[in-house]
Design a protein around this motif. Structure first.
Motif, PDB file in Angstrom:
ATOM      1  N   SER A 234       3.456  -5.595  -4.426  1.00  9.84           N
ATOM      2  CA  SER A 234       2.930  -4.320  -5.331  1.00  9.84           C
ATOM      3  C   SER A 234       1.461  -4.400  -5.744  1.00  9.84           C
ATOM      4  N   LEU A 235      -0.043  -4.847  -4.668  1.00 12.40           N
ATOM      5  CA  LEU A 235      -0.728  -4.618  -4.885  1.00 12.40           C
ATOM      6  C   LEU A 235      -0.942  -3.918  -4.021  1.00 12.40           C
ATOM      7  N   VAL A 236      -0.091  -3.976  -2.549  1.00 12.19           N
ATOM      8  CA  VAL A 236      -1.035  -3.413  -1.100  1.00 12.19           C
ATOM      9  C   VAL A 236      -0.140  -1.936  -1.537  1.00 12.19           C
ATOM     10  N   ALA A 237       1.316  -1.683  -2.161  1.00  8.62           N
ATOM     11  CA  ALA A 237       1.486  -0.453  -2.695  1.00  8.62           C
ATOM     12  C   ALA A 237       1.070   0.612  -3.314  1.00  8.62           C
ATOM     13  N   LEU A 238      -0.177  -0.175  -4.347  1.00  7.78           N
ATOM     14  CA  LEU A 238      -0.426   0.294  -5.124  1.00  7.78           C
ATOM     15  C   LEU A 238      -1.823   1.482  -4.022  1.00  7.78           C
ATOM     16  N   HIS A 239      -2.654   0.299  -3.222  1.00  5.58           N
ATOM     17  CA  HIS A 239      -3.251   0.731  -2.988  1.00  5.58           C
ATOM     18  C   HIS A 239      -3.184   2.042  -1.875  1.00  5.58           C
ATOM     19  N   HIS A 240      -1.864   1.920  -1.363  1.00  2.72           N
ATOM     20  CA  HIS A 240      -1.672   3.017  -0.420  1.00  2.72           C
ATOM     21  C   HIS A 240      -1.420   4.027  -1.320  1.00  2.72           C
ATOM     22  N   GLU A 241      -1.139   4.151  -2.371  1.00  4.97           N
ATOM     23  CA  GLU A 241      -0.934   4.913  -3.637  1.00  4.97           C
ATOM     24  C   GLU A 241       0.518   4.790  -3.423  1.00  4.97           C
TER      25      GLU A 241
END
Length: 560
Positions: A234-241
């Protein structure tokens, strides 16, 4: 005080009549007055056992170490032979002192030889009043209208209700559920139920002997790996918007990790009160923004009085849902401090369509849990009150939930997400993804019996009558998180969920040996059963409404 003195049942009833909290455990009489406000499981869990032999309930919910501490509360022994369970005062049971009994006999007019042998613990029948449905209250010839409706549906004969008012029709509908339970389950004869009790205790010993209460920590290590992958993803996807992907993974993280909070709430991980409480608070309060204290407060009661409309908070969902015709007359909730859950105009509007709104409400149910959590931590039910070892629970819960809202509400939603549209979508998606958890919680109960068969029914039979398991292959267990073994879990709530599949095999053998039906359906069929129950209650409500209209048109009654 001689703690080995034999106390008669009449003496114990007199103590209860004088306001004492008396429970039977094994061969002993316990007086729990001083423990009532300190009980970590809440006072209601004790109050629902007053006047009863609660040996099986107490054993199921407490460790061997805790059971040994109960020696301090012994005030005597129970008499030899069977203990006749009484209806606890919180459920309407009435107890009398010997002086009261004498006075009752003396007050009987024209019968000086009356023998007071009645069960004074029987609940006083509630005063019937006609339900108000769609604003109409009926008093006169309701039976004729009901009979016409049944005949129009092609149903007449022995199944017809004998009712002269809407209230009596509701009583008849409730009675049908009781008769179904009496027909489909073993007799309530004391000898039959005592045989079930004996076999359940043998089953419990097998669970202990096989080490099934021991926690398989390696399985929780695997769980931690899955939770971590979801959260990091979830954090990785958030980082990539990739905001929707991030929201989905966060919702799955919440969904999966709450299964471990459930285990901790039952002290099924370390079996140590403080440690399991901290695990539960970290997961539920800090990671998910939900009070584990609120969950335990309601869940402990749910386990003891499963599916009883007046007592089980898990089925008190008016005006959105009614799974029993008992709700048509309005009920007084013992869980919510004798608050009257009234049948009102909103219930008139929503319950007829509850089959269709069910999944919609389940999709947004998490928002309601936030509200209930905050109400709990500031309520008298908060577990820190009166318990010297639990003083830290309330402030820790408040601190953890504040941290959750700081991280999720401020840091993520407000500071990280770029627009209001994205924020709203992120919140809705992440919360709707948890819907299967709410569906799973209801699945094992909402389609089962809501009838109270009386105090003579054994703990094991009552749990199996009101609870259903969900069938699934072993490789899908992680998706259901142990909640698919609800019937097994209700019999052995402290068994870690990774051991429940083995216990299920033992429970099936127990059911074959006692004649108690073991209910298990697949996930899809289980959902059909729940929807069928929702439709059944809606149909019963429609019967009331149609009969009101029929009676109003024929002038057979007065409308108020």
């Amino acid at each position: 005080m001689d703690r080995d003195q034999v106390l008669s049942q009449q003496a114990v009833e007199a103590m209860i009549a004088n306001g004492h909290t008396i429970v039977v455990f094994q061969d002993y009489i316990l007086r729990l007055d001083s423990w009532l406000a300190k009980h970590p499981g809440g006072s209601l869990a004790i109050l629902h056992m007053v006047g009863r032999d609660a040996t099986d309930e107490i054993t199921a919910y407490h460790s061997a170490a805790t059971l040994r501490t109960m020696k301090a509360y012994r005030i005597g022994r129970k008499p030899a032979g069977l203990w006749i369970n009484k209806t606890p005062p919180i459920r309407g049971g009435i107890f009398h002192t010997p002086e009261d009994s004498t006075r009752i006999v003396d007050d009987v007019p024209g019968d000086s030889s009356s023998d007071d042998t009645s069960d004074h613990s029987s609940p006083t029948p509630p005063t019937s009043r006609s339900p108000s449905v769609n604003g109409l209250e009926l008093k006169d010839d309701f039976e004729g209208a009901v009979r016409r409706r049944l005949m129009a549906k092609g149903s007449d004969g022995p199944g017809e209700p004998s009712a002269t008012s809407p209230a009596e029709y509701v009583d008849w509908a409730v009675q049908q559920g009781i008769e179904d339970g009496l027909r489909d389950y073993p007799s309530l004869d004391l000898a039959v139920q005592q045989d079930i009790v004996g076999k359940y205790r043998e089953l419990h010993q097998r669970v202990v002997d096989e080490g099934l209460y021991d926690c398989p920590y390696q399985e929780y290590a695997k769980e931690m790996g899955r939770y971590s992958c979801l959260f990091i993803g979830s954090l990785v996807a958030l980082h990539h918007e990739w905001y929707v992907t991030s929201a989905v993974l966060l919702g799955l993280f919440w969904h999966q990790i709450m299964f471990t909070a459930h285990d901790a709430g039952h002290r099924a991980i370390t079996h140590i009160f403080a440690v399991d409480t901290l695990i539960g608070m970290f997961i539920a309060d800090f990671c998910c923004g939900l009070s584990i204290g609120w969950w335990k407060s309601s869940h402990n009661v749910h386990h003891l009085v499963t599916n009883q409309p007046e007592h089980d908070p898990d089925i008190q969902n008016l005006p959105l849902f009614a799974i029993s015709p008992s709700f048509f007359k309005s009920i007084t909730s013992t869980y919510y401090d004798n608050f009257v859950i009234a049948w009102d105009a909103a219930a008139d509007l929503l319950v007829p369509y509850q089959k269709y709104t069910y999944y919609v409400v389940m999709a947004i149910a998490r928002f309601n849990l936030y509200v209930l959590s905050w109400l709990h931590v500031f309520s008298p039910k908060a577990p820190s009150l009166g318990h010297s070892k639990a003083w830290w629970i309330r402030p820790t819960e408040i601190a953890f939930m504040c941290c959750y809202w700081f991280l999720f509400g401020y840091c993520l939603l407000w500071r990280t997400l770029p627009t209001w549209t994205v924020r709203v979508v992120f919140v809705l998606v992440s919360h709707i993804v948890t819907m299967p958890l709410h569906v799973q919680i209801n699945l094992s109960h909402w389609g089962m019996s809501t009838s109270d068969l009386g105090e003579s029914e054994s703990f094991a039979q009552r749990q199996l009558r009101t609870t259903m398991d969900v069938d699934c292959p072993a490789w899908l267990d992680f998706i259901h998180g142990g909640l698919q073994f609800q019937a097994v879990h209700h019999l052995f709530p402290r068994v870690p969920r990774h051991n429940l599949r083995r216990v299920q095999t033992l429970v099936k053998e127990f059911c074959q040996g006692t004649g108690i039906p073991y209910s298990i359906l697949g996930f899809v069929d289980g959902n059909r059963k729940v929807l069928g129950r929702l439709q059944e209650v809606s149909d019963q409500l429609k019967m009331l409404v149609d009969c009101q209209k029929s009676m109003a048109e024929s002038g057979e009654c007065k409308l108020h």
